[in-house]
Design a protein around this motif. Structure first.
Motif, PDB file in Angstrom:
ATOM      1  N   GLY A   7    -102.005   5.704  80.318  1.00 39.81           N
ATOM      2  CA  GLY A   7    -100.655   5.565  80.445  1.00 39.81           C
ATOM      3  C   GLY A   7    -100.462   4.515  79.403  1.00 39.81           C
ATOM      4  O   GLY A   7    -101.021   3.621  79.447  1.00 39.81           O
ATOM      5  N   ASN A   8     -99.100   4.836  78.884  1.00 42.48           N
ATOM      6  CA  ASN A   8     -98.482   3.787  77.960  1.00 42.48           C
ATOM      7  C   ASN A   8     -97.322   3.200  78.741  1.00 42.48           C
ATOM      8  O   ASN A   8     -96.546   3.867  78.976  1.00 42.48           O
ATOM      9  N   ASN A   9     -97.045   1.842  78.963  1.00 48.35           N
ATOM     10  CA  ASN A   9     -96.270   1.362  79.639  1.00 48.35           C
ATOM     11  C   ASN A   9     -95.959   1.817  81.180  1.00 48.35           C
ATOM     12  O   ASN A   9     -95.233   1.884  81.537  1.00 48.35           O
ATOM     13  N   LEU A  10     -97.184   2.263  81.541  1.00 52.01           N
ATOM     14  CA  LEU A  10     -97.114   2.842  83.066  1.00 52.01           C
ATOM     15  C   LEU A  10     -98.511   2.565  83.481  1.00 52.01           C
ATOM     16  O   LEU A  10     -99.644   3.036  82.864  1.00 52.01           O
ATOM     17  N   ARG A  47     -87.722   3.512  78.009  1.00 50.86           N
ATOM     18  CA  ARG A  47     -86.203   3.641  78.369  1.00 50.86           C
ATOM     19  C   ARG A  47     -85.967   4.927  79.423  1.00 50.86           C
ATOM     20  O   ARG A  47     -85.289   5.803  79.000  1.00 50.86           O
ATOM     21  N   ASP A  48     -86.379   4.725  80.687  1.00 50.53           N
ATOM     22  CA  ASP A  48     -86.167   6.013  81.311  1.00 50.53           C
ATOM     23  C   ASP A  48     -86.513   7.314  80.929  1.00 50.53           C
ATOM     24  O   ASP A  48     -86.161   8.404  81.530  1.00 50.53           O
ATOM     25  N   ASP A  49     -87.165   7.489  79.976  1.00 50.43           N
ATOM     26  CA  ASP A  49     -87.679   8.928  79.470  1.00 50.43           C
ATOM     27  C   ASP A  49     -89.243   8.766  79.906  1.00 50.43           C
ATOM     28  O   ASP A  49     -89.911   7.949  79.306  1.00 50.43           O
ATOM     29  N   HIS A  50     -89.613   9.789  80.762  1.00 54.88           N
ATOM     30  CA  HIS A  50     -91.030   9.910  81.062  1.00 54.88           C
ATOM     31  C   HIS A  50     -91.527  11.102  80.081  1.00 54.88           C
ATOM     32  O   HIS A  50     -91.108  12.155  80.354  1.00 54.88           O
ATOM     33  N   LYS A  51     -92.423  10.408  79.367  1.00 52.74           N
ATOM     34  CA  LYS A  51     -92.992  11.549  78.423  1.00 52.74           C
ATOM     35  C   LYS A  51     -94.612  11.862  78.651  1.00 52.74           C
ATOM     36  O   LYS A  51     -95.246  11.156  79.132  1.00 52.74           O
ATOM     37  N   GLU A  67     -93.492  16.868  76.450  1.00 52.29           N
ATOM     38  CA  GLU A  67     -92.170  17.144  77.143  1.00 52.29           C
ATOM     39  C   GLU A  67     -91.737  15.730  77.855  1.00 52.29           C
ATOM     40  O   GLU A  67     -92.542  14.797  77.806  1.00 52.29           O
ATOM     41  N   LYS A  68     -90.337  15.471  77.797  1.00 52.83           N
ATOM     42  CA  LYS A  68     -90.023  14.294  78.231  1.00 52.83           C
ATOM     43  C   LYS A  68     -88.744  14.816  79.039  1.00 52.83           C
ATOM     44  O   LYS A  68     -87.931  15.473  78.767  1.00 52.83           O
ATOM     45  N   SER A  69     -88.580  13.906  80.310  1.00 52.61           N
ATOM     46  CA  SER A  69     -87.268  14.043  81.260  1.00 52.61           C
ATOM     47  C   SER A  69     -87.415  12.685  81.884  1.00 52.61           C
ATOM     48  O   SER A  69     -87.924  11.784  81.730  1.00 52.61           O
ATOM     49  N   ALA A  70     -86.427  12.753  82.895  1.00 56.29           N
ATOM     50  CA  ALA A  70     -86.079  11.533  83.619  1.00 56.29           C
ATOM     51  C   ALA A  70     -87.096  11.054  84.654  1.00 56.29           C
ATOM     52  O   ALA A  70     -87.280  10.227  85.205  1.00 56.29           O
ATOM     53  N   ASP A  71     -87.903  12.299  85.022  1.00 57.32           N
ATOM     54  CA  ASP A  71     -88.988  12.213  86.016  1.00 57.32           C
ATOM     55  C   ASP A  71     -90.335  12.615  85.561  1.00 57.32           C
ATOM     56  O   ASP A  71     -90.618  13.419  84.857  1.00 57.32           O
TER      57      ASP A  71
END
Length: 183
Positions: A7-10, A47-51, A67-71
C-alpha cells in the motif's frame, strides 16, 4: 499463486488483503494448473483517487492493468475485469493460432481435447493502416522531448546522439516522461 500486496499512502488491512486475494485468484480458472507466479498488487490513495495496479507474469504472458476510482473495492473489481479481458483475448489468439496450425499444445484451459473460442471475443485481425518513414536526426533526450511536445504527440522516436541507438521518449499518465532504450 503468491500475492505481494503493498500500500502506498494506505494501510493494507486484513479485510482488504483477503478481498484482493479472493478477486485475483479468479484468474487461476483460465489455466490447467494453478500458476506459480507472484501477483504484484500496488494499492494507493492520492487525493480521493483509489488506484490499483496489478502485474502478474503468467506462463507465456505478462498481464498488467491499473484502474482508479473513488472507492478502493470498486477499483479492485475494475482491474480484475480488465485482467480477465486480457487473458480471454490472449486465450482467443492462442486458440485461433492452434486451430490454424492443427496443434493441441497449450498452457491455457481447454474444453475437452479441442481448443475453443470464446463466443464474445470475436475480433478483427490486426491491420496496419498507415506506414510512415522519416529520417532520424541525432539528438539528445531533452531535444527529443521538446520535439515531441511541439508535435503534440505522446511519444517520439529518435536517434540518441549520446549512444548512437534508436530510443523512444513518451509522456506518462502522471505528466512526467519516460525513455525506452534497447538492451
Amino acid at each position: 499463486m503468491n500475492y505481494v500486496i503493498r500500500g502506498n499512502n494506505l494501510e493494507v488491512t486484513e479485510a482488504l488483503r483477503n478481498f484482493v486475494e479472493k478477486k485475483i485468484s479468479r484468474l487461476e480458472k483460465y489455466f490447467d494448473s494453478p500458476p506459480s507466479a507472484d501477483a504484484h498488487i500496488a494499492l494507493s490513495v492520492i487525493r480521493d483517487d483509489h488506484k490499483v495496479e496489478v502485474t502478474i507474469p503468467f506462463p507465456g504472458v505478462l498481464v498488467r492493468a491499473e484502474e482508479k476510482s473513488a472507492d478502493m473495492y470498486a477499483s479492485i473489481d475494475l482491474v480484475v475485469e480488465k485482467l480477465e479481458r486480457q487473458i480471454r483475448k490472449y486465450k482467443t489468439k492462442i486458440n485461433r493460432k492452434l486451430r490454424q496450425e492443427g496443434s493441441l499444445r497449450s498452457q491455457l484451459v481447454e474444453n475437452g481435447n479441442t481448443p475453443t473460442l470464446m463466443e464474445d471475443e470475436e475480433e478483427d485481425p490486426i491491420q496496419v493502416v498507415r506506414t510512415k518513414r522519416f529520417q532520424l536526426k541525432p539528438m539528445d533526450v531533452e531535444e527529443a522531448i521538446m520535439q515531441m511536445e511541439m508535435l503534440g504527440h505522446n511519444f517520439f522516436v529518435f536517434a540518441n546522439a549520446d549512444t548512437d541507438e534508436i530510443n523512444v521518449v513518451y509522456r506518462r499518465k502522471d505528466g512526467r516522461y519516460g525513455l525506452i532504450e534497447p538492451e
